[in-house]
Design an enzyme around this catalytic site. Structure first.
Site, PDB file in Angstrom:
ATOM      1  N   HIS A 145      14.800  36.622  50.714  1.00 42.80           N
ATOM      2  CA  HIS A 145      14.541  37.563  49.454  1.00 42.80           C
ATOM      3  C   HIS A 145      13.991  37.649  48.055  1.00 42.80           C
ATOM      4  CE1 HIS A 145      18.730  37.000  49.134  1.00 42.80           C
ATOM      5  NE2 HIS A 145      18.562  36.877  47.970  1.00 42.80           N
ATOM      6  N   HIS A 172      15.447  33.176  47.798  1.00 44.17           N
ATOM      7  CA  HIS A 172      16.101  32.927  48.067  1.00 44.17           C
ATOM      8  C   HIS A 172      16.502  32.929  49.948  1.00 44.17           C
ATOM      9  CE1 HIS A 172      19.249  33.877  44.344  1.00 44.17           C
ATOM     10  NE2 HIS A 172      18.035  33.207  44.210  1.00 44.17           N
ATOM     11  N   HIS A 211      16.915  46.970  47.083  1.00 45.17           N
ATOM     12  CA  HIS A 211      17.527  45.650  46.072  1.00 45.17           C
ATOM     13  C   HIS A 211      16.216  44.590  45.897  1.00 45.17           C
ATOM     14  CE1 HIS A 211      21.613  47.914  46.500  1.00 45.17           C
ATOM     15  NE2 HIS A 211      21.361  47.812  46.689  1.00 45.17           N
ATOM     16  N   THR A 230      24.826  36.888  44.489  1.00 42.08           N
ATOM     17  CA  THR A 230      24.456  37.345  43.667  1.00 42.08           C
ATOM     18  C   THR A 230      24.638  38.942  43.354  1.00 42.08           C
ATOM     19  OG1 THR A 230      22.192  37.433  43.508  1.00 42.08           O
ATOM     20  CG2 THR A 230      23.304  35.186  42.642  1.00 42.08           C
ATOM     21  N   GLU A 234      17.201  34.347  38.863  1.00 40.39           N
ATOM     22  CA  GLU A 234      18.907  34.381  38.417  1.00 40.39           C
ATOM     23  C   GLU A 234      19.416  33.231  38.146  1.00 40.39           C
ATOM     24  OE1 GLU A 234      20.307  36.364  42.604  1.00 40.39           O
ATOM     25  OE2 GLU A 234      20.070  38.046  41.035  1.00 40.39           O
ATOM     26  N   HIS A 291      13.712  37.855  43.686  1.00 34.24           N
ATOM     27  CA  HIS A 291      14.606  38.655  42.387  1.00 34.24           C
ATOM     28  C   HIS A 291      13.535  38.216  41.615  1.00 34.24           C
ATOM     29  CE1 HIS A 291      18.964  38.689  43.719  1.00 34.24           C
ATOM     30  NE2 HIS A 291      18.373  37.792  44.652  1.00 34.24           N
TER      31      HIS A 291
HETATM   32  N1  LIG Z   1      21.110  36.765  45.658  1.00 35.39           N
HETATM   33  S1  LIG Z   1      21.788  36.472  47.173  1.00 35.39           S
HETATM   34  O1  LIG Z   1      23.668  36.568  47.007  1.00 35.39           O
HETATM   35  O2  LIG Z   1      21.686  35.715  48.079  1.00 35.39           O
HETATM   36  C1  LIG Z   1      21.474  38.128  47.877  1.00 35.39           C
HETATM   37  C2  LIG Z   1      20.649  38.841  47.289  1.00 35.39           C
HETATM   38  F1  LIG Z   1      20.437  39.183  45.837  1.00 35.39           F
HETATM   39  C3  LIG Z   1      20.467  40.185  47.922  1.00 35.39           C
HETATM   40  F2  LIG Z   1      19.973  41.388  47.791  1.00 35.39           F
HETATM   41  C4  LIG Z   1      20.901  40.665  49.497  1.00 35.39           C
HETATM   42  S2  LIG Z   1      20.515  41.723  49.984  1.00 35.39           S
HETATM   43  O3  LIG Z   1      19.448  41.709  50.334  1.00 35.39           O
HETATM   44  O4  LIG Z   1      21.362  42.057  51.543  1.00 35.39           O
HETATM   45  C5  LIG Z   1      20.950  43.172  49.237  1.00 35.39           C
HETATM   46  C6  LIG Z   1      22.477  43.504  49.456  1.00 35.39           C
HETATM   47  O5  LIG Z   1      23.375  42.677  50.332  1.00 35.39           O
HETATM   48  C7  LIG Z   1      21.905  39.462  49.912  1.00 35.39           C
HETATM   49  N2  LIG Z   1      22.064  39.997  51.245  1.00 35.39           N
HETATM   50  C8  LIG Z   1      22.961  38.636  52.224  1.00 35.39           C
HETATM   51  C9  LIG Z   1      24.773  39.393  51.572  1.00 35.39           C
HETATM   52  C10 LIG Z   1      25.186  40.634  51.755  1.00 35.39           C
HETATM   53  C11 LIG Z   1      25.012  40.495  53.202  1.00 35.39           C
HETATM   54  C12 LIG Z   1      24.002  40.222  54.280  1.00 35.39           C
HETATM   55  C13 LIG Z   1      23.917  40.739  55.806  1.00 35.39           C
HETATM   56  C14 LIG Z   1      22.263  39.686  56.572  1.00 35.39           C
HETATM   57  C15 LIG Z   1      21.707  39.370  55.746  1.00 35.39           C
HETATM   58  C16 LIG Z   1      22.035  38.789  54.075  1.00 35.39           C
HETATM   59  C17 LIG Z   1      23.046  39.125  53.410  1.00 35.39           C
HETATM   60  C18 LIG Z   1      21.849  38.738  49.680  1.00 35.39           C
HETATM   61  F3  LIG Z   1      22.809  37.884  50.058  1.00 35.39           F
HETATM   62 ZN   LIG Z   2      18.924  36.282  45.914  1.00 39.11          ZN
END
Ligand SMILES: NS(=O)(=O)c1c(F)c(F)c(S(=O)(=O)CCO)c(N[C@H]2CCCc3ccccc32)c1F
Ligand SMILES: [Zn+2]
Length: 263
Positions: free
Chosen positions: A91, A117, A66, A198, A104, A93
């Site tokens: 990470h 982010h 993702h 998101t 975003e 976007h």
């Molecule tokens: N935009 S966003 O809301 O910040 C956001 C993302 F867009 C995003 F792609 C990720 S991901 O890369 O993990 C892929 C899909 O969850 C996260 N991960 C977080 C939330 C999910 C659980 C978790 C566990 C350990 C570390 C990070 C995270 C994410 F928070």
């Molecule tokens: Zn994000």
């Protein structure tokens, strides 16, 4: 869980079928419109600790299908919020090679080329991300808007390894570097609102801080990020490019966006 995408039959308009919160309230991202803003003089500058990592430390750079993510050591944290928020990962976007529009959050409907982010969890109250991710005071994410412009040496610290994680579930170890250098100069000017993840499961658990000032990366750096990755496995015959991985702005409803600056 079930697979979700940003477009097509498993795209964002279908997420709520398997992830009900995605159809709920307090969703992110949003369009940060001037008429929503309220100056809040009590908003303190963001203060971060231990972001300047030694090259002797190894960070895991990975393609999770993702996004491209960097796992962060738990000594990194935000110290200026009501609770300590400990870093988990960062990470990005982004748009695509022909369309440098992949942020975003948007500002008065302006979409930026990309967005970073830095995800943190409330380590005063929860032992780890998994326990914090669905709690209303569980997460704090720092958002940085990214424009195409001047070359950014800090981004090169991980971009130079991106061809090692072209396919889903590939990971490489990269030397630690100063994560602070990925943020804009001023950490005292930002937008603040209550929102959500998101991506599925879209839990409304995020205290969002979007810095007012963007950072820049060069066109080549943007293309490296936007064209290097695939969400498919290495051995698959038809590779699926990983780009345009941004959710559209969500309904703000009665939410207010606080700002730490006056003009
Ligand atoms: N935009 S966003 O809301 O910040 C956001 C993302 F867009 C995003 F792609 C990720 S991901 O890369 O993990 C892929 C899909 O969850 C996260 N991960 C977080 C939330 C999910 C659980 C978790 C566990 C350990 C570390 C990070 C995270 C994410 F928070
Ligand atoms: Zn994000």
């Amino acid at each position: 869980g079930a697979s979700w995408t940003y477009n097509g039959p498993e795209g964002e308009h279908h997420w709520s079928k398997h992830y009900p919160y995605c159809g709920g309230a307090f969703q992110s991202p949003i369009d940060i419109k001037s008429e929503l803003l309220r100056f809040d003089p009590t908003l303190r500058p963001i203060e971060i600790q231990n972001y300047n990592l030694s090259p002797n430390e190894q960070l895991t750079l990975g393609n999770n299908g993702h996004s491209v993510q960097i796992s962060l050591p738990s000594k990194m944290h935000i110290s200026s919020l009501p609770h300590r928020y400990t870093a988990a990962q960062l990470h990005f976007h982004w748009g695509s090679s022909g369309r440098p529009l992949g942020s975003e959050h948007t500002v008065n409907s302006k979409q930026y080329a990309a967005e970073m982010h830095v995800v943190h969890f409330n380590s005063d109250k929860y032992p780890n991300m998994s326990m914090a991710v669905d709690k209303s005071d569980g997460l704090a994410v720092l958002g940085v808007l990214i424009e195409v412009g001047e070359f950014n040496p800090a981004f090169q610290q991980f971009l130079r390894f991106i061809n090692g994680i072209k396919y889903i579930d590939q990971r490489v170890q990269v030397p630690g570097f100063n994560i602070r250098a990925l943020l804009p100069a001023r950490l005292d000017e930002f937008y603040r609102y209550d929102g959500s993840l998101t991506t599925p499961p879209c839990y409304p658990s995020v205290l969002w801080t979007i810095f007012r000032n963007h950072v820049t990366i060069s066109r080549k750096q943007f293309l490296d990020m936007a064209t290097a990755l695939y969400s498919s496995y290495a051995q698959e015959s038809s590779p699926v490019p990983l780009n345009e991985n941004f959710r559209k702005p969500q309904l703000v409803d009665s939410r207010v966006v606080l700002v730490s600056f006056k003009e």
